[in-house]
Design a protein around this motif. Sequence first.
Motif, PDB file in Angstrom:
ATOM      1  N   ARG B  58      29.824  63.976  22.781  1.00 37.14           N
ATOM      2  CA  ARG B  58      28.742  63.072  22.386  1.00 37.14           C
ATOM      3  C   ARG B  58      27.803  63.691  21.339  1.00 37.14           C
ATOM      4  NH1 ARG B  58      25.222  62.660  25.703  1.00 37.14           N
ATOM      5  NH2 ARG B  58      25.817  64.301  27.178  1.00 37.14           N
ATOM      6  N   LEU B  59      27.996  64.939  21.045  1.00 35.88           N
ATOM      7  CA  LEU B  59      27.147  65.624  20.065  1.00 35.88           C
ATOM      8  C   LEU B  59      27.885  65.810  18.754  1.00 35.88           C
ATOM      9  CD1 LEU B  59      25.612  66.235  22.718  1.00 35.88           C
ATOM     10  CD2 LEU B  59      25.213  68.542  21.835  1.00 35.88           C
ATOM     11  N   SER B  60      27.132  65.663  17.683  1.00 41.98           N
ATOM     12  CA  SER B  60      27.664  65.995  16.370  1.00 41.98           C
ATOM     13  C   SER B  60      26.544  66.573  15.520  1.00 41.98           C
ATOM     14  CB  SER B  60      28.286  64.780  15.680  1.00 41.98           C
ATOM     15  OG  SER B  60      27.304  63.798  15.423  1.00 41.98           O
ATOM     16  N   ALA B  61      26.923  67.310  14.492  1.00 41.31           N
ATOM     17  CA  ALA B  61      25.933  67.939  13.628  1.00 41.31           C
ATOM     18  C   ALA B  61      26.418  67.879  12.195  1.00 41.31           C
ATOM     19  CB  ALA B  61      25.682  69.382  14.045  1.00 41.31           C
ATOM     20  N   THR B  62      25.442  67.751  11.299  1.00 42.43           N
ATOM     21  CA  THR B  62      25.729  67.751   9.867  1.00 42.43           C
ATOM     22  C   THR B  62      24.735  68.657   9.185  1.00 42.43           C
ATOM     23  OG1 THR B  62      26.612  65.498   9.844  1.00 42.43           O
ATOM     24  CG2 THR B  62      25.750  66.359   7.773  1.00 42.43           C
ATOM     25  N   THR B  63      25.215  69.534   8.309  1.00 45.32           N
ATOM     26  CA  THR B  63      24.342  70.376   7.499  1.00 45.32           C
ATOM     27  C   THR B  63      24.610  70.083   6.031  1.00 45.32           C
ATOM     28  OG1 THR B  63      24.223  72.126   9.150  1.00 45.32           O
ATOM     29  CG2 THR B  63      23.697  72.730   6.882  1.00 45.32           C
ATOM     30  N   VAL B  64      23.536  69.748   5.295  1.00 44.31           N
ATOM     31  CA  VAL B  64      23.609  69.569   3.850  1.00 44.31           C
ATOM     32  C   VAL B  64      22.907  70.774   3.236  1.00 44.31           C
ATOM     33  CG1 VAL B  64      23.133  68.044   1.909  1.00 44.31           C
ATOM     34  CG2 VAL B  64      23.573  67.074   4.180  1.00 44.31           C
TER      35      VAL B  64
END
Lengths: 110, 109
Positions: B58-64
Amino acid sequence: DAGITQSPRYKITETGRQVTLMCHQTWSHSYMFWYRQDLGHGLRLIYYSAAADITDKGEVPDGYVVSRSKTENFPLTLESATRSQTSVYFCASSEPSTQYFGPGTRLLVL
Amino acid sequence: GIQVEQSPPDLILQEGANSTLRCNFSDSVNNLQWFHQNPWGQLINLFYIPSGTKQNGRLSATTVATERYSLLYISSSQTTDSGVYFCAVDLEYGNKLVFGAGTILRVKS
């Protein structure tokens, strides 16, 4: 058990006494770290080690000493405890990306 | 030194709701990690994500990295998601992390 362990989990001491917090990891990670966690300051790095016999200061090293004679152990010593060193201390290890934390040691200096 | 800012500082959710936590950092980084500190104090690594997107249940992460921010998404929140979520970054190889102040999440049943 595999992983990273800390001892003791709880410690009460008096100002001026020497205290050693132990950290042991079974992964053979090269990198190990000590952090302290305080309300209002979050987690701050005290000391780190890139390998056995290699240590260096972090953000808040004053009043602390570390050693790393074996890869798996990274003890933290408070040479003469002060009340400002009352905190929760976390040890961590990594190789070298993802960092894994121990359960922490709650230290109270009276 | 590098500054790490997390928002919001505090968040209360009803069970089943979704949320987005944000981490802004002031310099280019070599390393970014998200951690969850549960109510018993244990710190659990959620993601190592210096760039790109990752998902774990259920967790997601995005790094820009070029825009110096990272987002942590929590979907269908559960009471066990409660705790403090920390973002931490490192400028150099060696993993000497600088932590943000954290986001306190409370999920109500």
